[in-house]
Design a protein around this motif. Structure first.
Motif, PDB file in Angstrom:
ATOM      1  N   VAL A  73       0.664  -1.253  -0.126  1.00 23.42           N
ATOM      2  CA  VAL A  73       0.100   0.031   0.109  1.00 23.42           C
ATOM      3  C   VAL A  73       0.877   1.328   0.160  1.00 23.42           C
ATOM      4  CG1 VAL A  73      -1.783  -1.201   1.179  1.00 23.42           C
ATOM      5  CG2 VAL A  73      -0.211   0.274   2.502  1.00 23.42           C
ATOM      6  N   LEU A  74       2.335   1.111   0.416  1.00 27.65           N
ATOM      7  CA  LEU A  74       2.943   2.233   0.424  1.00 27.65           C
ATOM      8  C   LEU A  74       2.938   3.087  -0.928  1.00 27.65           C
ATOM      9  CD1 LEU A  74       6.203   0.958   2.367  1.00 27.65           C
ATOM     10  CD2 LEU A  74       4.100   2.290   3.353  1.00 27.65           C
ATOM     11  N   PRO A  75       3.242   2.581  -2.235  1.00 22.27           N
ATOM     12  CA  PRO A  75       3.141   3.633  -3.338  1.00 22.27           C
ATOM     13  C   PRO A  75       1.722   4.308  -3.438  1.00 22.27           C
ATOM     14  CG  PRO A  75       4.087   1.591  -3.653  1.00 22.27           C
ATOM     15  CD  PRO A  75       3.376   1.174  -2.355  1.00 22.27           C
ATOM     16  N   PHE A  76       0.687   3.581  -3.182  1.00 17.96           N
ATOM     17  CA  PHE A  76      -0.630   4.232  -3.179  1.00 17.96           C
ATOM     18  C   PHE A  76      -0.699   5.335  -2.122  1.00 17.96           C
ATOM     19  CE2 PHE A  76      -0.910  -0.018  -4.958  1.00 17.96           C
ATOM     20  CZ  PHE A  76      -1.545   0.377  -6.144  1.00 17.96           C
ATOM     21  N   LEU A  77      -0.251   5.227  -0.953  1.00 16.04           N
ATOM     22  CA  LEU A  77      -0.580   6.104   0.006  1.00 16.04           C
ATOM     23  C   LEU A  77       0.374   7.470  -0.421  1.00 16.04           C
ATOM     24  CD1 LEU A  77      -0.225   3.982   3.440  1.00 16.04           C
ATOM     25  CD2 LEU A  77      -2.185   4.997   2.063  1.00 16.04           C
ATOM     26  N   ALA A  78       1.372   7.173  -0.904  1.00 12.97           N
ATOM     27  CA  ALA A  78       2.494   8.330  -1.214  1.00 12.97           C
ATOM     28  C   ALA A  78       2.145   9.113  -2.223  1.00 12.97           C
ATOM     29  CB  ALA A  78       3.917   7.636  -1.558  1.00 12.97           C
ATOM     30  N   LEU A  79       1.490   8.459  -3.346  1.00 10.35           N
ATOM     31  CA  LEU A  79       0.742   8.982  -4.392  1.00 10.35           C
ATOM     32  C   LEU A  79      -0.510   9.804  -4.107  1.00 10.35           C
ATOM     33  CD1 LEU A  79       0.744   6.191  -7.322  1.00 10.35           C
ATOM     34  CD2 LEU A  79       2.055   8.600  -7.336  1.00 10.35           C
ATOM     35  N   GLY A  80      -1.317   9.264  -3.100  1.00  8.99           N
ATOM     36  CA  GLY A  80      -2.430  10.038  -2.680  1.00  8.99           C
ATOM     37  C   GLY A  80      -2.056  11.181  -1.702  1.00  8.99           C
ATOM     38  N   LEU A  81      -1.045  11.057  -0.851  1.00 10.76           N
ATOM     39  CA  LEU A  81      -0.671  12.076  -0.045  1.00 10.76           C
ATOM     40  C   LEU A  81      -0.098  13.285  -1.035  1.00 10.76           C
ATOM     41  CD1 LEU A  81      -0.101  13.075   2.677  1.00 10.76           C
ATOM     42  CD2 LEU A  81       2.139  12.258   2.624  1.00 10.76           C
ATOM     43  N   ALA A  82       0.868  12.723  -1.859  1.00 10.13           N
ATOM     44  CA  ALA A  82       1.223  13.947  -2.611  1.00 10.13           C
ATOM     45  C   ALA A  82       0.244  14.534  -3.454  1.00 10.13           C
ATOM     46  CB  ALA A  82       2.480  13.037  -3.827  1.00 10.13           C
ATOM     47  N   ALA A  83      -0.749  13.933  -3.972  1.00 10.78           N
ATOM     48  CA  ALA A  83      -2.041  14.661  -5.024  1.00 10.78           C
ATOM     49  C   ALA A  83      -2.540  15.721  -4.027  1.00 10.78           C
ATOM     50  CB  ALA A  83      -2.608  13.578  -5.435  1.00 10.78           C
ATOM     51  N   SER A  84      -3.020  15.012  -2.549  1.00  7.13           N
ATOM     52  CA  SER A  84      -3.543  15.729  -1.881  1.00  7.13           C
ATOM     53  C   SER A  84      -2.739  17.221  -1.436  1.00  7.13           C
ATOM     54  CB  SER A  84      -3.941  15.241  -0.488  1.00  7.13           C
ATOM     55  OG  SER A  84      -4.732  14.240  -0.693  1.00  7.13           O
ATOM     56  N   LEU A  85      -1.601  17.051  -1.157  1.00 13.35           N
ATOM     57  CA  LEU A  85      -0.789  18.009  -0.708  1.00 13.35           C
ATOM     58  C   LEU A  85      -0.449  19.372  -1.990  1.00 13.35           C
ATOM     59  CD1 LEU A  85       2.263  16.434   1.326  1.00 13.35           C
ATOM     60  CD2 LEU A  85       0.188  17.768   2.223  1.00 13.35           C
ATOM     61  N   LEU A  86      -0.294  18.630  -3.223  1.00 12.73           N
ATOM     62  CA  LEU A  86      -0.284  19.570  -4.439  1.00 12.73           C
ATOM     63  C   LEU A  86      -1.634  20.416  -4.592  1.00 12.73           C
ATOM     64  CD1 LEU A  86       1.554  17.191  -6.948  1.00 12.73           C
ATOM     65  CD2 LEU A  86       2.323  19.194  -5.868  1.00 12.73           C
ATOM     66  N   ALA A  87      -2.931  19.873  -4.188  1.00  8.71           N
ATOM     67  CA  ALA A  87      -3.920  20.398  -4.289  1.00  8.71           C
ATOM     68  C   ALA A  87      -4.520  21.324  -3.054  1.00  8.71           C
ATOM     69  CB  ALA A  87      -5.221  19.201  -4.238  1.00  8.71           C
ATOM     70  N   ALA A  88      -3.693  21.474  -2.146  1.00  6.68           N
ATOM     71  CA  ALA A  88      -3.639  22.438  -0.860  1.00  6.68           C
ATOM     72  C   ALA A  88      -4.008  23.907  -1.243  1.00  6.68           C
ATOM     73  CB  ALA A  88      -2.579  22.375   0.140  1.00  6.68           C
ATOM     74  N   ARG A  89      -3.144  24.559  -2.056  1.00  4.72           N
ATOM     75  CA  ARG A  89      -3.332  25.710  -2.603  1.00  4.72           C
ATOM     76  C   ARG A  89      -4.570  25.982  -3.263  1.00  4.72           C
ATOM     77  NH1 ARG A  89      -2.538  28.649  -7.111  1.00  4.72           N
ATOM     78  NH2 ARG A  89      -2.261  30.980  -6.667  1.00  4.72           N
ATOM     79  N   LYS A  90      -5.060  25.090  -4.043  1.00  5.96           N
ATOM     80  CA  LYS A  90      -6.130  25.068  -5.068  1.00  5.96           C
ATOM     81  C   LYS A  90      -7.421  24.911  -3.935  1.00  5.96           C
ATOM     82  CE  LYS A  90      -3.568  22.560  -8.490  1.00  5.96           C
ATOM     83  NZ  LYS A  90      -3.668  23.617  -9.624  1.00  5.96           N
ATOM     84  N   LEU A  91      -7.494  24.058  -2.927  1.00  6.43           N
ATOM     85  CA  LEU A  91      -8.524  23.944  -1.975  1.00  6.43           C
ATOM     86  C   LEU A  91      -8.717  25.221  -1.294  1.00  6.43           C
ATOM     87  CD1 LEU A  91      -7.766  20.402  -0.459  1.00  6.43           C
ATOM     88  CD2 LEU A  91      -9.639  21.149  -1.875  1.00  6.43           C
ATOM     89  N   ASN A  92      -7.640  26.069  -1.156  1.00  6.17           N
ATOM     90  CA  ASN A  92      -7.842  27.375  -0.380  1.00  6.17           C
ATOM     91  C   ASN A  92      -8.758  28.299  -1.312  1.00  6.17           C
ATOM     92  OD1 ASN A  92      -6.430  26.927   1.864  1.00  6.17           O
ATOM     93  ND2 ASN A  92      -4.324  27.462   1.264  1.00  6.17           N
ATOM     94  N   LEU A  93      -8.213  28.379  -2.663  1.00  3.52           N
ATOM     95  CA  LEU A  93      -9.079  29.184  -3.536  1.00  3.52           C
ATOM     96  C   LEU A  93     -10.243  28.900  -3.785  1.00  3.52           C
ATOM     97  CD1 LEU A  93      -6.000  29.478  -6.424  1.00  3.52           C
ATOM     98  CD2 LEU A  93      -6.881  31.074  -4.463  1.00  3.52           C
ATOM     99  N   MET A  94     -10.380  27.337  -3.688  1.00  3.84           N
ATOM    100  CA  MET A  94     -11.880  26.804  -4.092  1.00  3.84           C
ATOM    101  C   MET A  94     -12.862  27.171  -2.872  1.00  3.84           C
ATOM    102  SD  MET A  94     -10.895  23.157  -5.628  1.00  3.84           S
ATOM    103  CE  MET A  94     -12.601  22.227  -5.551  1.00  3.84           C
ATOM    104  N   ALA A  95     -12.346  27.492  -1.802  1.00  5.26           N
ATOM    105  CA  ALA A  95     -13.185  27.592  -0.455  1.00  5.26           C
ATOM    106  C   ALA A  95     -13.668  29.177  -0.667  1.00  5.26           C
ATOM    107  CB  ALA A  95     -12.113  27.515   0.846  1.00  5.26           C
ATOM    108  N   LEU A  96     -13.186  29.838  -1.516  1.00  4.01           N
ATOM    109  CA  LEU A  96     -13.980  31.216  -1.851  1.00  4.01           C
ATOM    110  C   LEU A  96     -15.115  31.095  -2.881  1.00  4.01           C
ATOM    111  CD1 LEU A  96     -10.393  33.039  -2.241  1.00  4.01           C
ATOM    112  CD2 LEU A  96     -11.873  32.926  -0.176  1.00  4.01           C
ATOM    113  N   GLY A  97     -15.144  30.128  -3.491  1.00  7.92           N
ATOM    114  CA  GLY A  97     -16.161  29.716  -4.393  1.00  7.92           C
ATOM    115  C   GLY A  97     -15.675  29.742  -5.678  1.00  7.92           C
ATOM    116  N   ASP A  98     -16.394  28.888  -6.492  1.00  8.06           N
ATOM    117  CA  ASP A  98     -15.951  28.549  -7.936  1.00  8.06           C
ATOM    118  C   ASP A  98     -15.808  29.732  -8.622  1.00  8.06           C
ATOM    119  OD1 ASP A  98     -16.232  25.937  -7.040  1.00  8.06           O
ATOM    120  OD2 ASP A  98     -17.805  25.535  -8.260  1.00  8.06           O
TER     121      ASP A  98
END
Length: 340
Positions: free
Chosen positions: A204-229
């Protein structure tokens, strides 16, 4: 109930003290996890094990607990990050892999693979669990999107509850005719880290690593999306791609964790809400700390489960449900009162 948007906010405690305390608590919980169990041990046995020898029962007990502690750490980190990501993605304070049906979809897919296709390899569990988690998340969104207003936070919560109930019933229906595997599957469906081995963790380690990387890359995008689409689009963000990235990260984390541990609920709900009180709602800071907080919660829940009914054990899924239920009620009441 109209939920309050999860927009980046100003943290109540912005200094590093809380982070250091969290790291210290996590280190202490790891030490407790390897020395506490049906047979209590001490640190001298741990030191002997670190020297590369297993000469006593205590050292053998600690050697068996190390993979269990590692799996609890990884599962807690993955579920907490997935929960925070899903809350940002849906702008829903009640979003959680267990409450939105993602874990139930992964569990149903694994049960079907075992019961109908005689699936026995951990690597096979991972692929079907991820597929089931993705299909369930899509189904919840489609159901919530029916009618006027689209997928509002309340509709997502309700559709998640309905889909979870339906998938859980289907899982039971698949298990009932198979008495030969019912005991094993029922134990797995509770959610736990007992009996963990490196052979169970490694796939499961490769899948967890990929999932964590994708989530962290989306962090700034989630901040912007919180303001509305519309606001996010006006700031140059591609909302559809941002949602896809965040969704992929959360589904990989949930699917891989469910394949390894079974469905464990409430971690992705409790930890993000607790840590927002510490660092605010900036996902660039929240997601890494959720990994630490989730690991801490699951390790403590596993350790507590060994102590409460010693010499028997309570699985992690039971303990997190006992802890998370009151927190869920508090969150619902808090957001309901804000909407009045």
């Amino acid at each position: 109930m109209k939920a309050r948007p999860l927009a980046p906010g100003r943290p109540r405690h912005s200094g590093p003290t809380g982070v250091y305390l969290l790291l210290a608590a996590l280190a202490a919980s790891v030490m407790m996890s390897v020395v506490i169990g049906a047979r209590p041990t001490d640190l001298t046995a741990l030191m002997g094990l670190l020297d590369g020898r297993i000469d006593s029962i205590d050292e053998a007990a600690i050697a068996s607990r190390l993979p269990r502690t590692l799996l609890a750490l990884l599962a807690g980190a993955a579920l907490a990050v997935a929960g925070a990501t899903m809350q940002g993605l849906t702008r829903n304070p009640l979003a959680d892999p267990g409450l939105l049906g993602v874990n139930a979809g992964a569990a149903l897919a694994v049960v079907i693979g075992i019961a109908w296709f005689d699936m026995q390899q951990a690597s096979g569990y991972i692929w079907v669990a991820i597929a089931g988690a993705g299909a369930s998340a899509l189904l919840v969104y489609l159901v919530a999107n029916l009618g006027r207003g689209g997928a509002t936070p309340l509709r997502l919560a309700l559709s998640g509850a309905v889909v979870t109930a339906a998938l859980t019933s289907l899982t039971s229906a698949v298990i009932l005719p198979r008495a030969d595997i019912a005991g094993l599957i029922h134990s797995w469906l509770i959610g736990g880290v007992g009996g963990a081995t490196l052979d169970r963790i490694t796939p499961v380690l490769p899948f967890l690593a990929l999932g964590l990387a994708a989530s962290l890359l989306a962090a700034r995008k989630l901040n912007l999306m919180a303001l509305g689409d519309e606001a996010a689009t006006g700031l140059g963000e591609r909302v559809a791609m941002a949602r896809a990235l965040a969704a992929v990260g959360a589904i990989l984390l949930c699917g891989a964790t469910t394949a390894a541990c079974g469905p464990i609920g409430f971690v992705g709900l409790v930890v993000p809400h607790a840590l927002r009180l510490l660092v605010g709602a900036d996902y660039r800071r929240l997601l890494p700390l959720c990994a630490l907080g989730g690991a801490l919660l699951v390790i403590l829940a596993d350790t507590l489960g060994r102590v409460l009914v010693r010499p028997a054990e309570l699985d992690v899924g039971i303990v997190t449900a006992l802890l998370g239920g009151p927190v869920f009620i508090w969150i619902v009441r808090r957001h309901t009162l804000r909407s009045l």
